[in-house]
Design an enzyme around this catalytic site. Structure first.
Site, PDB file in Angstrom:
ATOM      1  N   ARG A 105      31.206  17.183   8.013  1.00  0.00           N
ATOM      2  CA  ARG A 105      31.237  18.028   8.860  1.00  0.00           C
ATOM      3  C   ARG A 105      30.789  17.738  10.071  1.00  0.00           C
ATOM      4  NH1 ARG A 105      30.055  24.715   8.208  1.00  0.00           N
ATOM      5  NH2 ARG A 105      32.289  24.484   7.559  1.00  0.00           N
ATOM      6  N   HIS A 132      39.771  22.843  10.666  1.00  0.00           N
ATOM      7  CA  HIS A 132      39.085  23.211   9.423  1.00  0.00           C
ATOM      8  C   HIS A 132      40.177  23.219   8.087  1.00  0.00           C
ATOM      9  CE1 HIS A 132      35.774  24.269   6.834  1.00  0.00           C
ATOM     10  NE2 HIS A 132      35.593  25.713   7.231  1.00  0.00           N
ATOM     11  N   GLN A 135      39.125  24.857   4.768  1.00  0.00           N
ATOM     12  CA  GLN A 135      39.027  26.647   4.657  1.00  0.00           C
ATOM     13  C   GLN A 135      40.540  27.135   4.586  1.00  0.00           C
ATOM     14  OE1 GLN A 135      36.552  28.751   5.086  1.00  0.00           O
ATOM     15  NE2 GLN A 135      37.985  30.083   4.678  1.00  0.00           N
ATOM     16  N   ASP A 227      37.879  35.041  13.251  1.00  0.00           N
ATOM     17  CA  ASP A 227      36.908  34.253  13.148  1.00  0.00           C
ATOM     18  C   ASP A 227      35.686  34.435  14.203  1.00  0.00           C
ATOM     19  OD1 ASP A 227      35.204  32.176  12.557  1.00  0.00           O
ATOM     20  OD2 ASP A 227      36.605  30.481  13.531  1.00  0.00           O
ATOM     21  N   CYS A 267      37.117  33.536   7.660  1.00  0.00           N
ATOM     22  CA  CYS A 267      36.235  32.288   7.002  1.00  0.00           C
ATOM     23  C   CYS A 267      35.131  32.363   6.540  1.00  0.00           C
ATOM     24  CB  CYS A 267      36.568  31.118   7.879  1.00  0.00           C
ATOM     25  SG  CYS A 267      36.059  31.113   9.267  1.00  0.00           S
ATOM     26  N   ARG A 295      37.105  28.485  -1.750  1.00  0.00           N
ATOM     27  CA  ARG A 295      36.820  27.183  -1.325  1.00  0.00           C
ATOM     28  C   ARG A 295      36.426  26.141  -2.418  1.00  0.00           C
ATOM     29  NH1 ARG A 295      34.858  26.901   3.925  1.00  0.00           N
ATOM     30  NH2 ARG A 295      35.043  24.619   3.507  1.00  0.00           N
TER      31      ARG A 295
HETATM   32  N1   CP Z   1      33.646  28.977   6.032  1.00  0.00           N
HETATM   33  C1   CP Z   1      32.721  27.888   6.195  1.00  0.00           C
HETATM   34  O1   CP Z   1      33.168  26.826   6.253  1.00  0.00           O
HETATM   35  O2   CP Z   1      31.360  28.447   5.999  1.00  0.00           O
HETATM   36  P1   CP Z   1      30.308  27.442   6.181  1.00  0.00           P
HETATM   37  O3   CP Z   1      30.220  26.973   7.650  1.00  0.00           O
HETATM   38  O4   CP Z   1      29.170  28.349   5.489  1.00  0.00           O
HETATM   39  O5   CP Z   1      30.129  26.353   5.285  1.00  0.00           O
HETATM   40  N1  NVA Z   2      34.930  28.609  14.278  1.00  0.00           N
HETATM   41  C1  NVA Z   2      33.729  28.545  13.251  1.00  0.00           C
HETATM   42  C2  NVA Z   2      34.189  28.345  12.021  1.00  0.00           C
HETATM   43  C3  NVA Z   2      32.889  28.117  11.061  1.00  0.00           C
HETATM   44  C4  NVA Z   2      33.515  28.232   9.552  1.00  0.00           C
HETATM   45  C5  NVA Z   2      32.818  27.327  13.607  1.00  0.00           C
HETATM   46  O1  NVA Z   2      33.387  26.270  13.959  1.00  0.00           O
HETATM   47  O2  NVA Z   2      31.643  27.455  14.078  1.00  0.00           O
END
Ligand code: CP
Ligand code: NVA
Length: 308
Positions: A105, A132, A135, A227, A267, A295
């Site tokens: 990530r 993502h 997700q 989101d 999400c 997930r």
């Molecule tokens: N939805 C999601 O990816 O959550 P986190 O940022 O908590 O991993």
């Molecule tokens: N769009 C958000 C998603 C978090 C799971 C971010 O990138 O922070």
């Protein structure tokens, strides 16, 4: 299942691979609930690189790896040399000597592409600024569980044209859902992603609508998704974004334009009173915690397919 080398974008996988992953996720979920062990990754280790925060992704990958009989190794960028300027190339060449797979990530999507190019082991994209995919695989599993099908449904996403919107377009195109995205003028989706997604929709046969009008997007939708307006790394733009995005809030009034049995998805993490109101996210049509749980199951399918 047709072999995948990495899991980086839903644009890269075939319709058949997507269907196989969803089937496997449903199977692993029911086996887990029935107490049936599936040590598909016994003796294997997954390195998990995080340069951004996470609750769901970290916990679901760690628990998923344990349930598959393997070992998850959490690698925060605060602790590894990547965070002090070691190259992606050297990191990839070293980690492939120890690990069976890498989950990452991070911010720049290119870093994930480079990691996958250099490492001779599977790489899983656990969120970049662009995409993502983990997700959205879990999201499609959730839609399927609640609606009994995917093809022919209308999926509406209201908000920022961000990583979630991008992966939702790719996922809907591949799974045969119509997709409508409503985002403010200056926060539209990435042009290249839209270009690729349009090709995918043409090939798959379902429709894509890009609009600035949330009412148009949500009309008769089966799935309503939003989101955060302030993604990780955009904290400095918070006040400006909260101002611009307010007309895109998913509140009761807007939600009523969707089908009466529409499900609400997010999400998470969510910010009640901003992108969504409490009556919607905590209301009877919300499936956010089923979505969060999935997930685990969807990613176990990805790990089993790549590393099993
Ligand atoms: N939805 C999601 O990816 O959550 P986190 O940022 O908590 O991993
Ligand atoms: N769009 C958000 C998603 C978090 C799971 C971010 O990138 O922070």
């Amino acid at each position: 299942m047709e072999k995948m080398n990495d899991f980086i974008s839903l644009h890269d996988i075939t319709k058949e691979q997507m269907e196989d992953l969803l089937k496997l996720a449903l199977k692993l979920k029911s086996e887990t609930k029935a107490g049936i062990a599936h040590p598909i990754l016994k003796g294997k280790t997954l390195g998990m690189i995080f340069t951004k925060s996470s609750t769901r992704t970290r916990v679901s990958f760690e628990v998923g790896m344990v349930q598959l009989g393997g070992y998850p190794l959490f690698l925060s960028s605060n602790d590894i040399q990547l965070g002090r300027g070691e190259t992606i190339y050297d990191t990839a060449k070293v980690l492939e000597r120890f690990l069976d797979g890498i989950m990452i990530r991070t911010y720049a999507h290119k870093d994930v592409l480079d990691l996958a190019k250099y490492a001779d082991i599977p790489v899983i994209n656990a969120l970049t600024d662009l995409l993502h995919p983990c997700q959205v695989l879990a999201d499609l599993q959730t839609v399927y569980e609640h609606k009994g099908k995917l093809e022919g449904l209308k999926f509406a996403y209201i908000g920022d044209g961000n990583n979630m919107a991008h992966s939702i377009m790719y996922g809907c195109a591949k799974a045969g859902l119509d997709c409508a995205i409503a985002a403010p003028e200056d926060y539209q989706c990435d042009e290249n992603v839209v270009y690729n997604a349009k090709e995918d929709f043409k090939k798959g046969g379902s429709r894509l609508l890009l609009t600035q009008d949330p009412a148009e997007a949500i009309k008769d939708a089966d799935v309503v998704y939003t989101d955060t307006w302030v993604s990780m790394g955009m904290e400095e733009e918070k006040e400006e974004r909260q101002r611009v995005f307010m007309p895109y809030q998913v509140n009761k009034e807007l939600f009523l334009l969707a089908k009466p049995d529409a499900i609400f998805m997010h999400c998470l993490p969510a910010y009640r009173g901003f992108e969504v109101t409490e009556d919607v996210i905590d209301g009877p049509n919300s499936v956010i915690f089923d979505e969060a749980e999935n997930r685990l199951h969807a990613q176990k399918a990805v790990m089993a397919a790549l590393m099993g």
